[in-house]
Write a protein that holds these residues in place. Structure first.
Motif, mmCIF file in Angstrom:
data_model
loop_
_atom_site.group_PDB
_atom_site.id
_atom_site.type_symbol
_atom_site.label_atom_id
_atom_site.label_comp_id
_atom_site.label_asym_id
_atom_site.label_seq_id
_atom_site.Cartn_x
_atom_site.Cartn_y
_atom_site.Cartn_z
ATOM 1 N N GLY A 186 0.729 -1.120 -0.175
ATOM 2 C CA GLY A 186 -0.086 0.064 0.049
ATOM 3 C C GLY A 186 0.824 1.125 -0.041
ATOM 4 N N ALA A 242 -3.184 -0.039 6.441
ATOM 5 C CA ALA A 242 -3.586 1.223 6.132
ATOM 6 C C ALA A 242 -3.158 2.336 7.438
ATOM 7 C CB ALA A 242 -4.679 1.392 5.453
ATOM 8 N N THR A 251 -4.476 0.508 0.116
ATOM 9 C CA THR A 251 -3.874 -0.885 0.417
ATOM 10 C C THR A 251 -4.572 -1.617 -0.779
ATOM 11 O OG1 THR A 251 -4.553 -0.346 2.570
ATOM 12 C CG2 THR A 251 -4.091 -2.773 1.954
#
Length: 94
Positions: free
Chosen positions: A24, A52, A42
């Motif tokens: 991510g 995240a 993500t």
């Protein structure tokens, strides 16, 4: 599972990796002492692991350490700051 977070300042983003694979990133614009976080992602196969949140926490801590302010146009960053109470409220650019 080894998780690492890097600041790719050349591309104005923070990246999170799981076992060396990109999982991510959080992108921002920086100008006049303000980081505008506008997009956090993500990748689908890594969702649901809290990555995240870890990435956003790292990005906001880095921003605070550097004495910068934040404009959270990304909904995830905005919600993360709101949920953190007073921890990051001082970073919000008026």
């Amino acid at each position: 599972m080894q998780v690492t977070i890097d600041h790719d300042s050349a591309n104005s983003r923070f990246e999170i990796h799981v076992d060396s694979e990109l999982a991510g990133y959080s992108e921002y614009f920086e100008s006049d002492g303000v980081r505008t976080f506008h997009h956090t992602v993500t990748l689908p196969r890594f969702r649901g692991r809290g990555l995240a949140a870890a990435l956003t926490e790292h990005a906001l801590d880095d921003t605070s350490t550097r004495g910068l302010r934040v404009v959270p146009t990304c909904w995830f960053v905005r919600d993360f700051i709101a949920a953190a109470g007073d921890r990051y409220s001082h970073l919000i650019d008026p």
